[in-house]
Scaffold this active site. Structure first.
Site, short mmCIF file in Angstrom:
data_model
loop_
_atom_site.label_atom_id
_atom_site.label_comp_id
_atom_site.label_asym_id
_atom_site.label_seq_id
_atom_site.Cartn_x
_atom_site.Cartn_y
_atom_site.Cartn_z
N GLU A 94 -8.78 -1.01 9.07
CA GLU A 94 -9.37 -0.65 7.79
C GLU A 94 -8.60 -1.29 6.63
O GLU A 94 -7.39 -1.44 6.68
CB GLU A 94 -9.43 0.88 7.65
CG GLU A 94 -10.32 1.46 8.74
CD GLU A 94 -10.64 2.94 8.60
OE1 GLU A 94 -11.69 3.34 9.13
OE2 GLU A 94 -9.88 3.68 7.97
N CYS A 121 -5.09 -2.22 -0.18
CA CYS A 121 -4.22 -1.63 0.84
C CYS A 121 -4.64 -2.25 2.18
O CYS A 121 -5.77 -2.05 2.64
CB CYS A 121 -4.43 -0.12 0.84
SG CYS A 121 -3.50 0.75 2.10
N CYS A 128 -1.04 2.17 15.56
CA CYS A 128 0.38 2.19 15.22
C CYS A 128 1.14 2.83 16.37
O CYS A 128 0.64 3.75 17.02
CB CYS A 128 0.62 2.99 13.94
SG CYS A 128 2.31 2.85 13.31
N CYS A 132 3.94 9.11 13.56
CA CYS A 132 4.44 10.10 12.62
C CYS A 132 3.54 11.34 12.69
O CYS A 132 2.33 11.21 12.85
CB CYS A 132 4.45 9.53 11.20
SG CYS A 132 5.57 8.10 11.04
N CYS A 135 0.23 11.64 10.38
CA CYS A 135 -0.58 10.45 10.07
C CYS A 135 -1.66 10.23 11.12
O CYS A 135 -1.39 10.24 12.32
CB CYS A 135 0.33 9.21 10.00
SG CYS A 135 -0.57 7.69 9.67
N GLU A 181 2.74 -0.62 11.35
CA GLU A 181 4.08 -0.73 10.78
C GLU A 181 4.36 -2.21 10.55
O GLU A 181 4.61 -2.97 11.51
CB GLU A 181 5.09 -0.10 11.75
CG GLU A 181 6.55 -0.41 11.45
CD GLU A 181 6.97 -0.11 10.01
OE1 GLU A 181 6.68 0.98 9.49
OE2 GLU A 181 7.61 -1.00 9.41
N LEU A 235 9.85 8.07 3.44
CA LEU A 235 11.01 8.94 3.66
C LEU A 235 10.59 10.31 4.19
O LEU A 235 10.97 10.71 5.28
CB LEU A 235 11.78 9.06 2.35
CG LEU A 235 13.26 9.37 2.47
CD1 LEU A 235 13.99 8.30 3.25
CD2 LEU A 235 13.88 9.51 1.08
N CYS A 357 -4.39 7.84 1.91
CA CYS A 357 -3.18 7.58 2.71
C CYS A 357 -3.21 8.40 3.98
O CYS A 357 -3.43 9.61 3.95
CB CYS A 357 -1.91 7.99 1.97
SG CYS A 357 -1.69 7.19 0.41
N1 SAH Z 1 3.95 2.27 8.66
C1 SAH Z 1 4.16 2.01 7.25
C2 SAH Z 1 2.86 1.71 6.55
C3 SAH Z 1 1.93 2.88 6.39
S1 SAH Z 1 1.99 3.34 4.74
C4 SAH Z 1 4.90 3.17 6.64
O1 SAH Z 1 5.11 4.17 7.34
O2 SAH Z 1 5.33 3.08 5.50
C5 SAH Z 1 1.04 4.74 4.63
C6 SAH Z 1 1.72 5.80 3.77
O3 SAH Z 1 0.92 7.00 3.79
C7 SAH Z 1 3.06 6.17 4.34
O4 SAH Z 1 3.98 6.52 3.35
C8 SAH Z 1 2.67 7.36 5.17
O5 SAH Z 1 3.78 8.10 5.50
C9 SAH Z 1 1.69 8.08 4.27
N2 SAH Z 1 0.85 9.01 5.01
C10 SAH Z 1 0.55 8.97 6.31
N3 SAH Z 1 -0.25 10.00 6.66
C11 SAH Z 1 -0.47 10.70 5.54
C12 SAH Z 1 -1.26 11.85 5.25
N4 SAH Z 1 -1.95 12.47 6.20
N5 SAH Z 1 -1.28 12.28 3.99
C13 SAH Z 1 -0.59 11.64 3.03
N6 SAH Z 1 0.16 10.54 3.23
C14 SAH Z 1 0.22 10.08 4.48
#
Ligand code: SAH
Length: 388
Positions: A94, A121, A128, A132, A135, A181, A235, A357
């Protein structure tokens, strides 16, 4: 079987110059071809008319411009557009366009268009491998890396769509915050940033290209010897025991090492730039005032700004995570601000079409054995630490 043709899309200028040198041509051919591909959006080599007919004929035999196919965009009422970009392996990732608050923006900024941003974006992997806990992308499993052409192609397609819709600003900012990532698809992502910043291609400044990482420490260190694009770090927690749960990668690279790598990267950025720390706020998990104060202590003395992202729910969530109410979010933010930490709240955009996000899923055919093999390989890769 015919040998696969070289895809010129996503090839950095220096490599394109050597490519032409290899067929006995002058380096300026690279400039010509890049203008055709990125400015004129021409993919048919025959249509590149300032190149001689005979060279075009030869070029067509060995090279082509292959762009990933975009599905029809889905538009959300707040102006966000989401596309499915199809990969050559028959999967889909996406890509999300986030125009600066388009609803009501014109009214609030009469006559002003110059600073308005079109942020794209983009995804760097199919699914991935990091998983996490909050996510959606991680829940899809993992099925490989995108090529540099598939990464740059997302920007190429989106900017063409903008131009067709009469938006002449094009893509002004790119964030690697879609699926995957980026630092685990290192070289293709680097090549893509090179093309994004090239004046003959998209000409986006390094400040407006942001790589976002969950914290692949050795790759953050490697990155600083190649580039100084903007860096965002996911973070999400100020203490290791909590971050181990939210971002499992933390078990390999705990906070102290991650922040050391950030300091290292900051040295290459110059005094006026900082790293963005992304912090997804999840009710009752990481959103207390005590967490905010721990975070402020952790970041003390670091040139960082915090970007708070209220949790976006998704169907596959098994943890029952919820977005905190606005009062809790405001308290968290003001605790950080009072402690002297620059903190912004990211407005939720595109959630009604699953484009916010952490909501991006695409079409990932996760073949478990492939995923297992990948994880084994990744573990080996992650053990080879780079000496600073
Ligand atoms: N793998 C990379 C790129 C993904 S960025 C990374 O981790 O930075 C996507 C951003 O959205 C990251 O900061 C991620 O932690 C955040 N994110 C993921 N799931 C989310 C959710 N359910 N709600 C809000 N933010 C989320």
């Amino acid at each position: 079987m015919a040998e696969a043709k070289t895809n010129l899309l996503g090839m950095p200028r220096a490599e394109l110059e050597s490519f032409f040198a290899g067929v006995g041509e002058k380096p300026y051919r690279a400039d010509q071809v890049m203008r055709w591909i990125y400015r004129a959006k021409v993919t048919d080599i025959d249509a590149m008319t300032n190149i001689s007919r005979s060279l075009r004929g030869h070029l067509k035999e060995i090279a082509e411009v292959r762009v990933p196919v975009f599905g029809a965009g889905r538009r959300s009422s707040d102006g966000v557009v989401k596309w499915l970009a199809h990969t050559e392996q028959g999967q889909a990732v996406e890509t999300v366009l986030i125009p600066d608050a388009s609803v009501g923006w014109e009214e609030a900024n009469p006559g002003g268009t110059t600073n308005r941003r079109n942020t794209l974006c983009i995804s760097s992997q199919v699914g991935c491998s990091l998983d996490c806990s909050f996510c959606a992308t991680g829940k899809q499993g993992f099925n490989g890396n995108l090529t540099r052409a598939e990464i740059v192609g997302q920007v190429w397609q989106a900017s063409r769509e903008l131009a067709e819709g009469g938006d002449e600003r094009g893509i002004t900012n790119v964030v690697f915050m879609g699926m995957g990532e980026p630092l685990l698809n290192f070289q293709p992502v680097l090549d893509a940033t090179d093309v994004l910043m090239d004046d003959l291609a998209f000409g986006i400044s390094k400040r407006r290209v942001t790589i976002s990482t969950a914290g692949v420490v050795p790759r953050i260190r490697d990155l600083s010897s190649h580039t100084d694009v903007s860096l965002a770090v996911s973070l999400h927690a100020p203490r290791d025991e909590l971050r181990n749960i939210l971002v499992p990668l933390n078990r390999r690279y705990p906070l102290a090492e991650l922040l050391d790598a950030c300091r290292h990267y900051l040295r290459g950025l110059g005094d006026r730039r900082s790293i963005t720390m992304e912090y997804t706020l999840i009710e009752g998990v990481n959103d207390s005032v005590a967490d905010a104060l721990d975070l402020a202590r952790l970041l003390a003395g670091l040139r960082a700004k915090v970007n708070l992202i209220p949790f976006n729910p998704f169907p596959e969530d098994r943890n029952g995570y919820r977005r905190p109410d606005p009062k809790r979010i405001a308290d968290f933010q003001s605790s950080l601000l009072n402690a002297g930490v620059a903190t912004m709240l990211r407005t939720t955009r595109g959630d009604e079409i699953g484009a916010a996000c952490g909501q991006l899923t695409g079409t990932v055919h996760d073949r478990t054995r492939r995923r297992m093999r990948y994880l084994a390989g990744e573990a080996a890769m992650l053990q080879t630490r780079t000496v600073p």
